[in-house]
Design a protein around this motif. Structure first.
Motif, mmCIF file in Angstrom:
data_model
loop_
_atom_site.group_PDB
_atom_site.id
_atom_site.type_symbol
_atom_site.label_atom_id
_atom_site.label_comp_id
_atom_site.label_asym_id
_atom_site.label_seq_id
_atom_site.Cartn_x
_atom_site.Cartn_y
_atom_site.Cartn_z
ATOM 1 N N THR A 159 6.298 -4.807 41.799
ATOM 2 C CA THR A 159 7.089 -3.836 40.919
ATOM 3 C C THR A 159 8.192 -4.369 40.376
ATOM 4 O O THR A 159 8.709 -5.556 40.837
ATOM 5 N N ASP A 193 1.876 -1.737 33.289
ATOM 6 C CA ASP A 193 1.370 -0.805 34.334
ATOM 7 C C ASP A 193 1.789 -1.125 35.653
ATOM 8 O O ASP A 193 1.126 -1.290 36.648
ATOM 9 N N GLY A 234 5.154 -0.521 38.568
ATOM 10 C CA GLY A 234 5.889 0.598 39.187
ATOM 11 C C GLY A 234 7.136 0.104 39.065
ATOM 12 O O GLY A 234 7.692 -1.147 38.794
ATOM 13 N N PRO A 251 6.646 5.488 36.699
ATOM 14 C CA PRO A 251 6.200 5.571 38.372
ATOM 15 C C PRO A 251 7.338 4.928 39.027
ATOM 16 O O PRO A 251 7.550 3.795 39.107
ATOM 17 N N HIS A 267 9.008 9.721 43.228
ATOM 18 C CA HIS A 267 8.833 9.572 44.621
ATOM 19 C C HIS A 267 10.137 9.109 45.414
ATOM 20 O O HIS A 267 10.877 8.513 44.564
ATOM 21 N N LEU A 300 0.793 7.122 48.234
ATOM 22 C CA LEU A 300 0.958 7.821 46.989
ATOM 23 C C LEU A 300 2.048 7.207 46.026
ATOM 24 O O LEU A 300 1.787 7.082 44.683
ATOM 25 N N GLY A 319 1.059 4.264 44.320
ATOM 26 C CA GLY A 319 -0.241 4.261 43.422
ATOM 27 C C GLY A 319 -1.400 3.593 44.388
ATOM 28 O O GLY A 319 -2.184 3.332 43.584
ATOM 29 N N GLN A 365 -2.962 5.513 46.916
ATOM 30 C CA GLN A 365 -3.607 6.568 47.760
ATOM 31 C C GLN A 365 -5.099 6.534 47.635
ATOM 32 O O GLN A 365 -5.708 6.979 48.611
#
Length: 440
Positions: free
Chosen positions: A189, A214, A216, A252, A275, A354, A357, A359
């Motif tokens: 990330t 893509d 986080g 995200p 989150h 979750l 990402g 989950q």
């Protein structure tokens, strides 16, 4: 490619899958083949279907998903107890940042991260959302110990021995991410440190890169009242309003801490699908405040649990954190029903998955998911009698009761013994760092 692992049948007294919610299975077995869970079924059915499998009996144990530490600075284990009992900015500016400037290197991060992983695995943690420097060293340490790691690549405006400016931090982050593409246990990330250390321009670039690649985003937000006061003085708005205007809340995002939130901010966070990584012990130790976690959860925000770094906690003990999270929520809200035991356990497992990402891979014991699990022995005096194993896991268990841990199907901690790392070697290296740091 991962090595083949013999099919294993785990036969505990209780299985707590997290999903379905508030479920406890007895007289059941969990079957692992290679990296994944292939069955969760009555014990007799498992034994009949897989007669050649390795049997692992856990007669007094609760078997559950591995814990997910949603916010940590793993390498800072080497600064555990280095500076205590100080407010956040004095702690950072007068002690931690100078020590990091003098000592943090690829070797420091690799060694400190392995020490953190040794502590986390022994406590049933199988995945960590990290944030630090020398990102490749963090990833190598995780692979070396067969640990699941989300590597957060710290980004700041000011120079450190690791990078000279925001562009340099970002360039090194992307290079490290490319180096480990395709590794099952590793993901990356972008981790802008905080609103007070990152400019609008850099946030905008991070948002663009996260969208394109893509990725986080992981950031400290609303940790202290001083952070909010400084933002009001410099920008005329609270940090969250500034970040929302930049578009960060549309990415995200795992927001670490979020201690100070208004009703309007909680509603905004819920609307944006944010989150939160709740760090109860660190928030208390640094006197940052009491997060409104019960209100955040009621609003529909996904809240997971983190330890923060060992320099501000001072341990990476997720059992202590989830117990504290449940108790603080009751005290802060005045509601004894706030965060019941099953929900606290969910926060420390599925909610963390979750947020990352992951989950569909981890966070609950479901067929097809990665076999990231821990077994907790409830035979000790402090967990007897046992009317409800979920209650004991949240309110009574000590981390030393974790007997066995699996990560991606590999039995990395067996009957209280590490299988994926050399603990004596790690401790010897740690003493070397202690002698080096305390002589400065």
């Amino acid at each position: 490619m991962s090595a083949q692992i013999a099919t294993q049948i785990l036969i505990p007294r209780w299985i707590i899958p997290v999903l379905p919610r508030q479920t406890v299975y007895t007289d059941h077995a969990l079957v692992i083949k290679n990296e994944r869970i292939i069955a969760l079924t009555p014990k007799a059915d498992a034994l009949a279907a897989y007669p050649q499998a390795q049997l692992i009996h856990l007669p007094d144990h609760a078997l559950m998903p591995g814990l997910i530490n949603l916010h940590a600075h793993s390498a800072m284990t080497l600064l555990r107890g280095f500076a205590d009992d100080l407010p956040l900015m004095r702690w950072l500016q007068e002690h931690i940042w100078p020590a990091e400037g003098a000592h943090v290197s690829d070797e420091f991060v690799f060694d400190g991260t392995r020490l953190a992983i040794a502590e986390m695995i022994a406590g049933g943690t199988t995945c960590c959302n990290d944030m630090y420097f020398h990102h490749s060293a963090v990833a190598r340490a995780a692979l070396d110990t067969h640990f699941r790691m989300t590597v957060g690549c710290s980004i700041l405006e000011f120079p450190t021995p690791y990078a000279s400016n925001a562009d340099d931090y970002i360039g090194k982050a992307l290079k490290s991410r490319d180096e480990f593409l395709g590794e099952n246990l590793i993901q990356f990330t972008l981790a802008p440190h905080a609103p007070y250390t990152v400019s609008n321009h850099t946030f905008e670039r991070i948002i663009t890169l996260a969208d394109q690649l893509d990725l986080g985003i992981h950031c400290h937000i609303h940790e202290t009242a001083d952070e909010i006061a400084s933002s009001l003085k410099e920008f005329g708005v609270r940090p969250l309003e500034r970040l929302a205007a930049l578009g960060l809340l549309d990415s995200p995002l795992v927001a670490a801490h979020m201690v100070h939130t208004t009703d309007a901010e909680i509603a905004l966070l819920a609307k944006k699908g944010m989150h939160i990584a709740h760090n109860p012990a660190s928030n208390l130790k640094l006197a940052s405040g009491l997060a409104r976690v019960h209100d955040q959860l009621k609003a529909g925000i996904n809240v997971g649990i983190g330890t923060d770094g060992a320099a501000s906690n001072n341990k990476l003990d997720m059992w202590a954190e989830l117990r504290l999270a449940a108790l603080l929520a009751k005290g802060q809200s005045g509601n004894p029903e706030a965060i019941p035991a099953w929900q606290a356990l969910e926060m420390a497992t599925l909610n963390g998955a979750l947020a990352l990402g992951l989950q569909d891979q981890i966070g609950s014991l479901e067929v097809g998911k990665q076999a990231d699990l821990c077994a907790v022995d409830l035979s000790a005096s402090g967990t007897q009698p046992c009317y409800d194993p979920v209650s004991h896991l949240v309110y009574a268990v000590d981390r030393t009761q974790v007997s066995d841990v699996w990560i991606a199907g590999r039995h990395v901690y067996r009957q209280h013994e590490h299988q994926s790392l050399n603990l004596a070697e790690i401790h010897s290296i740690t003493r070397h760092w202690q002698a080096k740091i305390q002589t400065v």
